[in-house]
Design a protein around this motif. Structure first.
Motif, short mmCIF file in Angstrom:
data_model
loop_
_atom_site.label_atom_id
_atom_site.label_comp_id
_atom_site.label_asym_id
_atom_site.label_seq_id
_atom_site.Cartn_x
_atom_site.Cartn_y
_atom_site.Cartn_z
N GLU A 72 -6.47 5.94 3.82
CA GLU A 72 -7.67 5.35 3.23
C GLU A 72 -7.73 5.47 1.72
OE1 GLU A 72 -11.21 6.54 5.18
OE2 GLU A 72 -10.61 5.41 6.97
N GLN A 73 -6.95 6.39 1.15
CA GLN A 73 -7.09 6.62 -0.29
C GLN A 73 -5.77 6.71 -1.00
OE1 GLN A 73 -9.52 9.32 -2.52
NE2 GLN A 73 -10.67 9.80 -0.66
N ARG A 74 -5.76 6.22 -2.24
CA ARG A 74 -4.61 6.38 -3.13
C ARG A 74 -5.07 7.28 -4.26
NH1 ARG A 74 -1.13 1.55 -3.94
NH2 ARG A 74 -0.49 1.29 -1.79
N VAL A 75 -4.27 8.29 -4.57
CA VAL A 75 -4.66 9.26 -5.59
C VAL A 75 -3.51 9.42 -6.58
CG1 VAL A 75 -5.37 11.65 -6.03
CG2 VAL A 75 -6.13 10.49 -3.95
N ALA A 76 -3.84 9.41 -7.89
CA ALA A 76 -2.81 9.63 -8.92
C ALA A 76 -2.99 11.01 -9.52
CB ALA A 76 -2.92 8.56 -10.00
N TYR A 77 -1.88 11.72 -9.71
CA TYR A 77 -1.88 13.06 -10.31
C TYR A 77 -1.06 13.02 -11.60
CZ TYR A 77 -3.04 14.42 -5.50
OH TYR A 77 -3.62 14.53 -4.27
N ASP A 78 -1.40 13.90 -12.53
CA ASP A 78 -0.55 14.03 -13.72
C ASP A 78 0.51 15.10 -13.46
OD1 ASP A 78 -1.73 16.50 -14.07
OD2 ASP A 78 -2.90 15.93 -15.84
N ARG A 79 1.29 15.42 -14.49
CA ARG A 79 2.44 16.31 -14.27
C ARG A 79 2.01 17.74 -13.94
NH1 ARG A 79 4.99 15.86 -20.11
NH2 ARG A 79 4.55 13.73 -19.56
N VAL A 88 -9.94 3.70 -3.30
CA VAL A 88 -10.11 3.63 -1.85
C VAL A 88 -9.49 2.31 -1.38
CG1 VAL A 88 -11.78 3.47 0.04
CG2 VAL A 88 -12.18 5.04 -1.88
N HIS A 89 -8.52 2.41 -0.50
CA HIS A 89 -7.85 1.21 0.01
C HIS A 89 -7.34 1.53 1.40
CE1 HIS A 89 -5.53 -2.51 -0.12
NE2 HIS A 89 -4.53 -1.83 0.45
N ARG A 90 -7.96 0.91 2.39
CA ARG A 90 -7.60 1.20 3.78
C ARG A 90 -6.36 0.38 4.17
NH1 ARG A 90 -11.07 3.10 8.21
NH2 ARG A 90 -9.82 2.69 10.04
N GLN A 91 -5.36 1.06 4.64
CA GLN A 91 -4.13 0.37 5.01
C GLN A 91 -3.40 1.22 6.04
OE1 GLN A 91 -1.39 -0.38 1.73
NE2 GLN A 91 -1.11 -2.44 2.53
N TYR A 92 -2.63 0.58 6.91
CA TYR A 92 -1.82 1.42 7.78
C TYR A 92 -0.35 1.32 7.38
CZ TYR A 92 -0.49 -2.69 10.59
OH TYR A 92 0.00 -3.90 11.00
N VAL A 93 0.38 2.36 7.74
CA VAL A 93 1.81 2.40 7.43
C VAL A 93 2.57 2.57 8.74
CG1 VAL A 93 3.63 3.66 6.22
CG2 VAL A 93 1.37 3.50 5.22
N THR A 94 3.58 1.77 8.91
CA THR A 94 4.46 1.98 10.05
C THR A 94 5.86 2.25 9.49
OG1 THR A 94 5.19 1.08 12.17
CG2 THR A 94 4.90 -0.51 10.38
N LEU A 188 -3.03 10.98 2.43
CA LEU A 188 -3.15 10.21 1.18
C LEU A 188 -1.88 9.45 0.85
CD1 LEU A 188 -4.66 12.94 -1.18
CD2 LEU A 188 -5.89 11.11 0.01
N PHE A 189 -2.07 8.43 0.05
CA PHE A 189 -0.95 7.78 -0.63
C PHE A 189 -0.98 8.37 -2.04
CE2 PHE A 189 1.94 4.67 -1.90
CZ PHE A 189 2.33 3.95 -0.78
N SER A 190 -0.03 9.26 -2.36
CA SER A 190 -0.09 10.01 -3.62
C SER A 190 0.91 9.47 -4.64
CB SER A 190 0.26 11.48 -3.37
OG SER A 190 -0.59 12.04 -2.42
N ILE A 383 -2.32 0.81 -11.72
CA ILE A 383 -1.18 1.03 -10.82
C ILE A 383 -1.66 1.29 -9.40
CG2 ILE A 383 0.77 2.57 -10.32
CD1 ILE A 383 1.09 2.92 -13.36
N LEU A 384 -2.68 2.13 -9.23
CA LEU A 384 -3.18 2.41 -7.88
C LEU A 384 -3.70 1.15 -7.21
CD1 LEU A 384 -5.17 5.78 -7.91
CD2 LEU A 384 -2.75 5.37 -7.61
N ARG A 385 -4.46 0.37 -7.99
CA ARG A 385 -5.13 -0.81 -7.42
C ARG A 385 -4.13 -1.94 -7.16
NH1 ARG A 385 -8.40 -1.44 -11.58
NH2 ARG A 385 -7.24 -3.28 -12.23
N GLU A 386 -3.34 -2.25 -8.18
CA GLU A 386 -2.52 -3.46 -8.10
C GLU A 386 -1.29 -3.29 -7.21
OE1 GLU A 386 -3.42 -6.48 -9.33
OE2 GLU A 386 -5.30 -5.44 -9.72
#
Ligand SMILES: Cc1cc2nc3c(=O)[nH]c(=O)nc-3n(C[C@H](O)[C@H](O)[C@H](O)COP(=O)(O)OP(=O)(O)OC[C@H]3O[C@@H](n4cnc5c(N)ncnc54)[C@H](O)[C@@H]3O)c2cc1C
Length: 406
Positions: A72-79, A88-94, A188-190, A383-386
């Motif tokens: 449900e979420q994409r999160v960006a972290y720094d170093r 917030v972007h709902r998606q499934y991964v197979t 998460l999608f990190s 980057i997270l959105r696009e």
């Protein structure tokens, strides 16, 4: 079938996802289909996930029928491991294995020929001929190159189109046990923007419903001795576009782990240290000058290779196949249908390649972070959105696409 009742014939070079998407669609439209796959062993995944999209479902069936994990979420972290953006972007991964197995099971076994390479292609007036590694020459109404980044069909028809190395590689790895992850990471999608590169991690469906964790780390390796050494196995053989995972020298895996300790925050360097398998993928762009040549077409990675930032490879293969199958249903003249396919898919392929280049430009140029050059417009939010969206020109799934699930 033609209007005169003759069964039309297609020869497909390459029996991975693009070849199987198209093969399945054309078999269900009444074509005689032969897929020739060079590899004699069963194809197995290289460890990256496949994002769910309507076009995949149009061919593969409803998502409920697929092994998948919802994110449900994409999160960006720094170093330093601090959160710098959320989306917030709902998606499934197979997984690639799930998609490949579904396509392979649905395709008639006698028409899938493993261990046979298409070694040459020639165009005729109203047909095309494929020469095979077993010495046969077969003519068909249509020959399709679904033979991937190093496509021999493309090399024959458009020899000036060459894969272009993007000056960086992706180290990939898979953790079979998500129990070693920092809690919450498996949902998460990190994205982590460590110095001069980009780390991405997300869950994958595994065997018997157990989730796995997949990561990739884009890492700059300019063309030259460093890249040559990475792609050279213990026997001194320099692999060209990909090195098989067992051939990666242990010294390189050790160096990669040290780099992870040095450059990644703890939660992601732990992922690298605990990974069970490593893969190394040099990043290439392929931009075809045409995807239709008389009665020969290119689909999937043979047509355009898009950097994995866009995560569109399998989806694009499905879209190409849906478009080509639809154009062939509309027009009995194969060359006309291929022009329709070229009109629908060429520009989309170009835009997807361009978009991948843009997302990876900061690594290619050796910049510290994506925001180092504001002219690139690569904010963390962007980057997270696009990278979650499809490039423009995506074709929608049609209700007329025959699903493999009945
Ligand atoms: C074994 C394998 C595992 C993969 N795992 C993943 C993964 O885990 N995640 C992911 O995102 N992507 C994976 N990919 C890549 C992914 O399939 C492609 O990037 C993309 O989806 C487009 O697929 P494609 O069928 O166009 O090309 P590819 O998947 O590259 O397939 C091309 C096929 O053509 C065959 N071939 C090449 N030349 C010839 C010839 N002359 N005659 C006959 N056959 C030929 C190759 O052996 C290959 O099977 C994998 C590809 C393969 C082949």
């Amino acid at each position: 079938m033609t209007s005169l009742g003759r069964q039309r014939r297609v020869i497909i070079a390459g029996g991975s996802v693009a070849g199987l998407f198209l093969g399945n669609l054309l078999v269900r439209s009444g074509w005689h289909v032969d897929i020739f796959e060079r590899a004699s062993d069963a194809l197995v995944e290289r460890g990256a996930g496949v994002a769910g999209h309507a076009e995949l479902e149009a061919v593969l069936g409803a998502p409920a029928n697929l092994d998948r994990i919802e994110i449900e979420q994409r999160v960006a972290y720094d170093r330093l491991g601090r959160v710098v953006a959320r989306h917030v972007h709902r998606q499934y991964v197979t997984s690639w294995n799930v998609v490949f197995a579904r396509l392979r099971d649905a395709f008639p076994e006698p028409c899938y020929h493993s261990g046979v390479e298409v070694v040459d292609v020639a165009q005729g007036e109203n047909d095309a001929t494929a020469s095979l590694s077993d010495g046969r020459q077969l003519s068909a109404d249509l020959v399709v190159g679904a033979d991937g980044v190093r496509s021999g069909v493309r090399a024959r028809l458009a020899p000036d189109v060459l894969p272009r190395y993007a000056q960086y590689v992706a180290w990939r790895g898979v953790l079979d046990d998500v129990g070693t992850l920092e809690p919450g990471l498996e949902d998460l999608f990190s994205f982590c923007f460590a110095q001069g590169g980009q780390f991405i991690g997300y869950p994958l469906p595994g065997a018997a419903g157990h989730p796995r964790y997949n990561f990739l780390w884009y890492y700059r390796v300019p063309e030259g001795p460093g890249l040559d050494d990475l792609l050279t196995d213990a026997h001194g053989r320099r692999h060209e576009y990909n090195i098989p995972p067992p051939s990666i020298r242990p010294t390189h895996i050790d160096a990669f782990r040290r780099a992870a300790r040095e450059h990644l925050p703890q939660q992601f360097s732990d992922v690298v240290m605990c990974a069970d398998r490593f893969m190394l993928q040099p990043i290439y762009d392929v931009q075809s000058s045409s995807i239709a040549f008389g009665c020969v077409a290119l689909i999937g990675d043979a047509a355009f290779v898009v950097r994995p930032h866009v995560r569109i490879g399998v989806l694009k293969a499905a879209q190409d196949a849906l478009s080509l199958a639809r154009c062939l249903r509309r027009s009995e003249r194969v060359s006309h249908a291929l022009q329709c396919y070229d009109n629908e898919r060429f520009q989309t392929g170009l835009e997807a390649v361009e978009f991948g280049r843009r997302l990876g430009a900061f690594i290619e140029r050796g910049l510290d972070t994506p925001t180092s050059d504001p002219a690139l417009g690569l904010t963390y939010d962007f980057i997270l959105r696009e990278s979650a969206r499809l490039p423009r020109g995506t074709i929608s799934a049609t209700s007329t696409a025959p699903s493999l699930v009945h």
